[in-house]
Design a protein around this motif. Structure first.
Motif, short mmCIF file in Angstrom:
data_model
loop_
_atom_site.label_atom_id
_atom_site.label_comp_id
_atom_site.label_asym_id
_atom_site.label_seq_id
_atom_site.Cartn_x
_atom_site.Cartn_y
_atom_site.Cartn_z
N ALA A 140 0.84 -1.35 0.01
CA ALA A 140 0.07 0.09 0.07
C ALA A 140 0.90 1.15 0.04
N ILE A 141 1.83 1.32 0.94
CA ILE A 141 2.77 2.42 0.82
C ILE A 141 3.51 2.61 -0.38
N LYS A 142 3.96 1.65 -1.37
CA LYS A 142 4.57 1.77 -2.27
C LYS A 142 3.63 2.34 -3.38
N ALA A 143 2.38 1.71 -3.58
CA ALA A 143 1.41 2.42 -4.47
C ALA A 143 0.93 3.97 -3.91
N PHE A 144 0.73 4.15 -2.79
CA PHE A 144 0.58 5.73 -2.37
C PHE A 144 1.69 6.51 -2.75
N LYS A 145 2.96 5.90 -2.56
CA LYS A 145 4.38 6.73 -3.05
C LYS A 145 4.29 7.04 -4.45
N ARG A 146 3.82 5.75 -5.08
CA ARG A 146 3.83 6.26 -6.78
C ARG A 146 2.81 7.31 -7.10
N ALA A 147 1.56 7.07 -6.33
CA ALA A 147 0.61 8.24 -6.69
C ALA A 147 1.26 9.78 -6.22
N LEU A 148 2.16 9.62 -5.10
CA LEU A 148 2.72 11.00 -4.74
C LEU A 148 3.96 11.63 -5.73
N ASP A 149 4.34 10.62 -6.42
CA ASP A 149 5.51 11.17 -7.40
C ASP A 149 4.77 11.69 -8.51
N ILE A 150 3.49 11.52 -8.69
CA ILE A 150 2.81 12.08 -9.80
C ILE A 150 1.97 13.31 -9.04
N GLN A 151 1.55 13.49 -7.83
CA GLN A 151 0.74 14.11 -7.19
C GLN A 151 1.35 14.49 -5.83
N PRO A 152 2.42 15.05 -5.78
CA PRO A 152 3.21 15.36 -4.56
C PRO A 152 2.52 16.20 -3.61
N TYR A 153 1.48 16.98 -3.72
CA TYR A 153 0.82 17.71 -2.90
C TYR A 153 -0.46 16.95 -2.17
N SER A 154 -0.60 15.66 -2.90
CA SER A 154 -1.71 14.78 -2.17
C SER A 154 -1.69 14.80 -0.70
N LEU A 155 -2.48 15.34 0.11
CA LEU A 155 -2.62 15.00 1.52
C LEU A 155 -2.98 13.90 1.93
N VAL A 156 -4.13 13.41 1.02
CA VAL A 156 -4.83 12.07 1.52
C VAL A 156 -3.69 10.90 1.27
N ASN A 157 -2.87 10.92 0.24
CA ASN A 157 -1.92 10.00 0.20
C ASN A 157 -0.77 10.01 1.02
N GLN A 158 -0.32 11.24 1.66
CA GLN A 158 0.56 11.38 2.64
C GLN A 158 0.12 10.79 3.89
N LYS A 159 -1.29 11.09 4.21
CA LYS A 159 -1.92 10.87 5.50
C LYS A 159 -2.09 9.29 5.33
N LEU A 160 -2.35 8.61 4.13
CA LEU A 160 -2.42 7.17 4.08
C LEU A 160 -1.20 6.31 4.17
N ILE A 161 -0.15 7.04 3.81
CA ILE A 161 1.30 6.61 3.97
C ILE A 161 1.57 6.29 5.39
N LEU A 162 1.25 7.37 6.42
CA LEU A 162 1.57 7.30 7.63
C LEU A 162 0.69 6.23 8.40
N GLU A 163 -0.52 6.26 8.04
CA GLU A 163 -1.63 5.20 8.65
C GLU A 163 -0.89 3.89 8.25
N CYS A 164 -0.53 3.80 6.98
CA CYS A 164 0.12 2.22 6.68
C CYS A 164 1.62 1.93 7.53
N THR A 165 2.21 2.87 7.50
CA THR A 165 3.56 3.04 8.30
C THR A 165 3.14 2.47 9.90
N LEU A 166 2.23 3.34 10.26
CA LEU A 166 2.15 2.88 11.78
C LEU A 166 1.80 1.31 11.89
N ARG A 167 0.80 1.11 10.80
CA ARG A 167 0.24 -0.61 10.99
C ARG A 167 1.27 -1.44 10.90
N LEU A 168 2.52 -1.06 10.41
CA LEU A 168 3.77 -1.93 10.06
C LEU A 168 4.53 -1.74 11.34
N SER A 169 4.57 -1.01 12.25
CA SER A 169 5.29 -1.06 13.33
C SER A 169 4.70 -1.69 14.54
#
Length: 156
Positions: free
Chosen positions: A127-156
């Protein structure tokens, strides 16, 4: 629309100016929805009305027929991916998102959808990889930034 115009819009997604980014996003969505002209757009609109009315099976049938008729219509695949996601069929949604990306590698909506599917399946690293690929295209996407953080928390 030619690829030069699309490349210009993709660059505008990286602009610090919110208005420029929003206009570029709207124009890209319009291009994607209108890729197959009036016929494709009308079929997608009809499928959305069915989806909104809760007639999932009919919407799926319509989108599947459109995909069969126009297999290179990325937005038809994307709309069906959204339908499957809405139904909780994350694996099927993911497969359709992957088709969208094969046809249109810069489809940030499908990349976001892939991330949502992977997260729903508990595959947070993917999921993080997919959201990061989306951010490469749309770097200001707050929703994808937030989802990366949420997924990262779930991994730890």
């Amino acid at each position: 629309m030619d690829s030069l115009s699309i490349n210009s819009l993709l660059e505008d997604l990286k602009n610090p100016d919110l208005v420029v980014r929003e206009q570029a996003t709207k124009k890209l969505w319009r291009i994607w929805f209108q890729q197959k002209g009036i016929y494709g757009l009308e079929r997608i609109d009809q499928s959305q009305k069915l989806l909104d009315a809760g007639e999932m099976s009919e919407a799926e049938t319509m989108l599947t027929a459109l995909i069969k008729d126009q297999p290179d219509f990325a937005e038809a695949w994307n709309r069906r991916a959204f339908l499957y996601y809405s139904m909780g069929d994350y694996k099927q949604s993911l497969a359709d998102c992957q088709m969208v990306i094969q046809i249109n590698p810069v489809h940030f909506g499908a990349l976001h959808g892939m991330g949502l599917c992977y997260a729903a399946l508990g595959r947070y690293g993917d999921a993080i990889k997919a959201f990061k690929r989306a951010l490469d295209i749309q770097p200001y996407s707050l929703v994808n930034q937030k989802l990366i953080l949420e997924c990262t928390l779930r991994l730890s």
